[in-house]
Design an enzyme around this catalytic site. Structure first.
Site, PDB file in Angstrom:
ATOM      1  N   ASP A  18       0.866  -1.181   0.000  1.00 56.82           N
ATOM      2  CA  ASP A  18       0.000   0.000   0.000  1.00 56.82           C
ATOM      3  C   ASP A  18       0.906   1.234   0.000  1.00 56.82           C
ATOM      4  OD1 ASP A  18      -1.923   1.925   0.569  1.00 56.82           O
ATOM      5  OD2 ASP A  18      -2.950   0.778   2.086  1.00 56.82           O
TER       6      ASP A  18
ATOM      7  N   VAL B  34      -9.653  -3.850   0.280  1.00 58.47           N
ATOM      8  CA  VAL B  34      -9.962  -5.217  -0.128  1.00 58.47           C
ATOM      9  C   VAL B  34      -9.842  -6.194   1.035  1.00 58.47           C
ATOM     10  CG1 VAL B  34      -9.470  -4.989  -2.590  1.00 58.47           C
ATOM     11  CG2 VAL B  34      -7.593  -5.437  -1.019  1.00 58.47           C
TER      12      VAL B  34
HETATM   13  P1  XMP Z   1       1.659  -0.361   3.812  1.00 61.51           P
HETATM   14  O1  XMP Z   1       0.841   0.907   3.760  1.00 61.51           O
HETATM   15  O2  XMP Z   1       2.692  -0.299   4.893  1.00 61.51           O
HETATM   16  O3  XMP Z   1       0.602  -1.421   4.259  1.00 61.51           O
HETATM   17  O4  XMP Z   1       2.216  -0.731   2.473  1.00 61.51           O
HETATM   18  C1  XMP Z   1       0.736  -2.743   4.107  1.00 61.51           C
HETATM   19  C2  XMP Z   1      -0.222  -3.449   5.016  1.00 61.51           C
HETATM   20  O5  XMP Z   1      -1.429  -2.711   5.161  1.00 61.51           O
HETATM   21  C3  XMP Z   1      -2.546  -3.549   5.165  1.00 61.51           C
HETATM   22  N1  XMP Z   1      -3.460  -3.133   4.085  1.00 61.51           N
HETATM   23  C4  XMP Z   1      -4.637  -3.678   3.844  1.00 61.51           C
HETATM   24  N2  XMP Z   1      -5.282  -4.689   4.454  1.00 61.51           N
HETATM   25  N3  XMP Z   1      -7.075  -4.462   2.932  1.00 61.51           N
HETATM   26  C5  XMP Z   1      -6.502  -5.072   4.001  1.00 61.51           C
HETATM   27  O6  XMP Z   1      -7.106  -5.998   4.538  1.00 61.51           O
HETATM   28  C6  XMP Z   1      -6.489  -3.443   2.258  1.00 61.51           C
HETATM   29  O7  XMP Z   1      -7.066  -2.923   1.300  1.00 61.51           O
HETATM   30  C7  XMP Z   1      -5.203  -3.022   2.754  1.00 61.51           C
HETATM   31  N4  XMP Z   1      -4.341  -2.066   2.347  1.00 61.51           N
HETATM   32  C8  XMP Z   1      -3.273  -2.175   3.174  1.00 61.51           C
HETATM   33  C9  XMP Z   1      -1.992  -4.930   5.001  1.00 61.51           C
HETATM   34  O8  XMP Z   1      -1.881  -5.539   6.259  1.00 61.51           O
HETATM   35  C10 XMP Z   1      -0.617  -4.749   4.416  1.00 61.51           C
HETATM   36  O9  XMP Z   1       0.294  -5.768   4.783  1.00 61.51           O
END
Ligand code: XMP
Ligand code: MG
Length: 201
Positions: free
Chosen positions: A120, A170
């Site tokens: 993300d 998601v």
């Molecule tokens: P970053 O922002 O550090 O985040 O790249 C990575 C972690 O954030 C969670 N994440 C999500 N979890 N649906 C989820 O269930 C999503 O749309 C989502 N976007 C980010 C996830 O734990 C990932 O490892």
């Protein structure tokens, strides 16, 4: 492989555990995930045809992805898990990363493939890569199932990416909303009746 909401999202779906005001739409079907995993496994094995591969799963979101990918990879494969907290409850990132569970075995000299559910902002992966690099693996690679490229803050990338997805929250195939929906076989968008999209920033 890019996934767009307009073309791919189906109608709202009734799934076990659905709560009032929550809506689930399939974004990537389990069949599509399976096919893509076979390609990812081939790509990884093309780069490391004979090396023992040590997979490191980031709990808990990557559990199904890691176990399915491990079964697609031929040759010698071992795995380990670690846990970090990058999000509190709910859907908004704090940007903070904390180690909750360390690795069980040393990765020194090993060909390590970090297995992440979703990339993300990239802050979690940035933290993890620094953490792993200090432990002197022979190779360090990253495979992510999903990549929300437009959300990226940290300058990190995965060598292997399953699907590039739009900025939608998601769930399913390991991904959760407050620990729910991990057991859905498909990757689905979670939306709320009152707020429209789950993630609006
Ligand atoms: P970053 O922002 O550090 O985040 O790249 C990575 C972690 O954030 C969670 N994440 C999500 N979890 N649906 C989820 O269930 C999503 O749309 C989502 N976007 C980010 C996830 O734990 C990932 O490892
Ligand atoms: Mg995760």
């Amino acid at each position: 492989m890019a996934v767009t909401t307009k073309r791919k999202a189906g109608a709202a779906k009734t799934v076990p555990g659905l709560r009032p005001g929550e809506f689930i739409r399939v974004l990537i079907s389990s069949a599509r995930i399976k096919t893509r995993l076979q390609q990812l496994a081939r790509d990884i094995r093309r780069d490391f045809p004979t090396e023992p591969l040590h997979l490191i799963g980031v709990l808990k979101g990557s559990v199904f992805f890691l176990t399915d990918l491990a079964r697609e990879l031929g040759g010698e494969v071992s795995f380990d898990f670690l846990s970090v907290s990058s999000y509190g409850h709910g859907i908004d990132s704090t940007g903070e990363v904390k180690l909750i569970k360390d690795l069980d075995v040393s990765i020194e000299g090993k060909t390590v493939v970090v297995v992440e559910d979703i990339l993300d902002t990239g802050l979690t992966l940035k933290y993890l890569l620094r953490f792993f690099e200090e432990k002197k693996p022979k190779h360090l690679r990253v495979v992510v199932l999903l990549d929300k490229v437009e959300r990226r803050i940290a300058d990190v990338r995965a060598q292997y990416t399953g699907f590039v997805i739009p900025n939608e929250f998601v769930v399913g195939y390991g991904l959760d909303f407050d620990e729910r929906y991990r057991n859905l076989p498909d990757v689905c968008m979670l939306q709320f009746a009152s707020r429209g999209k789950a993630k609006s920033d």
